[in-house]
Scaffold this motif. Structure first.
Motif, PDB file in Angstrom:
ATOM      1  N   LEU A   1      10.288   3.883  -3.778  1.00 54.75           N
ATOM      2  CA  LEU A   1      10.445   2.669  -3.001  1.00 54.75           C
ATOM      3  C   LEU A   1      10.545   2.991  -1.515  1.00 54.75           C
ATOM      4  O   LEU A   1       9.907   2.347  -0.684  1.00 54.75           O
ATOM      5  CB  LEU A   1      11.666   1.886  -3.476  1.00 54.75           C
ATOM      6  CG  LEU A   1      12.002   0.611  -2.704  1.00 54.75           C
ATOM      7  CD1 LEU A   1      10.845  -0.373  -2.770  1.00 54.75           C
ATOM      8  CD2 LEU A   1      13.264  -0.007  -3.241  1.00 54.75           C
ATOM      9  N   GLU A   4       7.183   3.956  -0.188  1.00 51.63           N
ATOM     10  CA  GLU A   4       6.322   2.785  -0.041  1.00 51.63           C
ATOM     11  C   GLU A   4       6.667   2.001   1.215  1.00 51.63           C
ATOM     12  O   GLU A   4       5.792   1.580   1.957  1.00 51.63           O
ATOM     13  CB  GLU A   4       6.427   1.874  -1.274  1.00 51.63           C
ATOM     14  CG  GLU A   4       5.679   2.385  -2.469  1.00 51.63           C
ATOM     15  CD  GLU A   4       5.721   1.410  -3.633  1.00 51.63           C
ATOM     16  OE1 GLU A   4       6.594   0.499  -3.657  1.00 51.63           O
ATOM     17  OE2 GLU A   4       4.888   1.558  -4.530  1.00 51.63           O
ATOM     18  N   ILE A   5       7.961   1.818   1.466  1.00 54.11           N
ATOM     19  CA  ILE A   5       8.381   1.078   2.654  1.00 54.11           C
ATOM     20  C   ILE A   5       7.983   1.830   3.917  1.00 54.11           C
ATOM     21  O   ILE A   5       7.501   1.236   4.882  1.00 54.11           O
ATOM     22  CB  ILE A   5       9.898   0.787   2.612  1.00 54.11           C
ATOM     23  CG1 ILE A   5      10.178  -0.238   1.512  1.00 54.11           C
ATOM     24  CG2 ILE A   5      10.395   0.279   3.963  1.00 54.11           C
ATOM     25  CD1 ILE A   5      11.635  -0.474   1.227  1.00 54.11           C
ATOM     26  N   ASN A  67      -2.613   4.578  -7.756  1.00 53.86           N
ATOM     27  CA  ASN A  67      -2.123   3.202  -7.723  1.00 53.86           C
ATOM     28  C   ASN A  67      -3.049   2.274  -8.501  1.00 53.86           C
ATOM     29  O   ASN A  67      -2.592   1.439  -9.284  1.00 53.86           O
ATOM     30  CB  ASN A  67      -1.968   2.729  -6.269  1.00 53.86           C
ATOM     31  CG  ASN A  67      -1.346   1.365  -6.164  1.00 53.86           C
ATOM     32  OD1 ASN A  67      -1.945   0.367  -6.566  1.00 53.86           O
ATOM     33  ND2 ASN A  67      -0.140   1.315  -5.629  1.00 53.86           N
ATOM     34  N   PHE A 117       4.730  -7.537  -0.183  1.00 56.68           N
ATOM     35  CA  PHE A 117       5.798  -8.010  -1.061  1.00 56.68           C
ATOM     36  C   PHE A 117       5.355  -9.043  -2.092  1.00 56.68           C
ATOM     37  O   PHE A 117       6.186  -9.605  -2.797  1.00 56.68           O
ATOM     38  CB  PHE A 117       7.001  -8.532  -0.251  1.00 56.68           C
ATOM     39  CG  PHE A 117       7.517  -7.510   0.721  1.00 56.68           C
ATOM     40  CD1 PHE A 117       8.156  -6.362   0.271  1.00 56.68           C
ATOM     41  CD2 PHE A 117       7.330  -7.674   2.085  1.00 56.68           C
ATOM     42  CE1 PHE A 117       8.611  -5.396   1.157  1.00 56.68           C
ATOM     43  CE2 PHE A 117       7.777  -6.723   2.986  1.00 56.68           C
ATOM     44  CZ  PHE A 117       8.420  -5.586   2.523  1.00 56.68           C
ATOM     45  N   THR A 119       4.075  -9.804  -5.610  1.00 56.54           N
ATOM     46  CA  THR A 119       3.954  -9.139  -6.903  1.00 56.54           C
ATOM     47  C   THR A 119       4.163 -10.147  -8.033  1.00 56.54           C
ATOM     48  O   THR A 119       4.850 -11.150  -7.850  1.00 56.54           O
ATOM     49  CB  THR A 119       4.962  -7.974  -7.050  1.00 56.54           C
ATOM     50  OG1 THR A 119       4.717  -7.298  -8.282  1.00 56.54           O
ATOM     51  CG2 THR A 119       6.405  -8.440  -7.006  1.00 56.54           C
ATOM     52  N   GLY A 124       8.005  -4.622  -9.733  1.00 55.81           N
ATOM     53  CA  GLY A 124       7.119  -4.243  -8.638  1.00 55.81           C
ATOM     54  C   GLY A 124       7.729  -4.516  -7.277  1.00 55.81           C
ATOM     55  O   GLY A 124       8.578  -5.387  -7.118  1.00 55.81           O
ATOM     56  N   THR A 125       7.269  -3.756  -6.276  1.00 60.12           N
ATOM     57  CA  THR A 125       7.729  -3.968  -4.900  1.00 60.12           C
ATOM     58  C   THR A 125       6.799  -4.896  -4.136  1.00 60.12           C
ATOM     59  O   THR A 125       7.183  -5.445  -3.112  1.00 60.12           O
ATOM     60  CB  THR A 125       7.786  -2.630  -4.129  1.00 60.12           C
ATOM     61  OG1 THR A 125       6.470  -2.083  -4.052  1.00 60.12           O
ATOM     62  CG2 THR A 125       8.743  -1.657  -4.776  1.00 60.12           C
ATOM     63  N   LEU A 127       4.162  -3.803  -2.641  1.00 64.95           N
ATOM     64  CA  LEU A 127       3.623  -3.031  -1.516  1.00 64.95           C
ATOM     65  C   LEU A 127       2.421  -2.182  -1.898  1.00 64.95           C
ATOM     66  O   LEU A 127       1.678  -1.749  -1.022  1.00 64.95           O
ATOM     67  CB  LEU A 127       4.717  -2.128  -0.919  1.00 64.95           C
ATOM     68  CG  LEU A 127       5.854  -2.857  -0.213  1.00 64.95           C
ATOM     69  CD1 LEU A 127       6.929  -1.872   0.209  1.00 64.95           C
ATOM     70  CD2 LEU A 127       5.328  -3.629   0.980  1.00 64.95           C
TER      71      LEU A 127
END
Length: 169
Positions: A1, A4-5, A67, A117, A119, A124-125, A127
């Motif tokens: 996470l 990803e951010i 991904n 954001f 999803t 899920g995030t 992203l």
């Protein structure tokens, strides 16, 4: 996470390296095979015989492939197929297509796939696809998604084959 951010939020400089695109795809697929139940998901690869060397950000390129495969795995509810194909076009472009016969994406959601954001997954995030698009843009490519509910999804990426390091251009 956190990764990803960080990938999403900040500008980053590509770590360009000369690499064989087919090998990177093979490595990415091998890593993802460990997450697939082979009794319920068939993974098929169609790679060309020709060399496909290009200057590319290796780590980020592999993250794109993983991904897309991960999204396909999650879209398949029981038994299904995932196909990865690579072709080259006359204009020094490599086309990578990841398709599945999963549940598909509703048209209303298809328009939001690249929104940060967004999803439909409980864990899920939102992203993943946003970052995928950012990486593809960084490489000078484009991405297209075709999907039909109940039939599956096909994601097509077109990337230029960089014969010289983009930093020196």
């Amino acid at each position: 996470l956190v990764n990803e951010i960080l990938d999403f939020s900040g500008p980053y400089k590509p770590n360009w390296a000369k690499a064989e695109i087919k090998e990177l795809i093979e490595e990415s697929v091998e890593e993802m095979v460990l997450t697939i139940d082979s009794s319920s998901i068939e993974l098929k690869k169609e790679l060309p015989e020709d060399e496909l060397s290009s200057w590319i950000d290796i780590v980020r390129f592999k993250s794109i492939v993983k991904n897309l495969i991960s999204n396909s795995i999650q879209a398949i509810e029981t038994k299904g197929k995932i196909s990865i194909s690579v072709t080259t076009n006359v204009g020094d472009v490599v086309q990578i297509k990841v398709s599945d016969n999963g549940q598909g994406i509703p048209e209303s959601d298809l328009k939001k796939v690249f929104d940060p954001f967004f999803t439909t997954k409980t864990m899920g995030t939102g992203l993943g696809m946003c970052i995928v698009k950012k990486i593809i843009d960084m490489h000078g490519g484009n991405i297209d998604i075709q999907s039909e509910v109940g039939k599956g999804t096909a994601v097509t990426i077109n990337l230029p084959i960089h014969r010289e390091c983009p930093q020196s251009s």
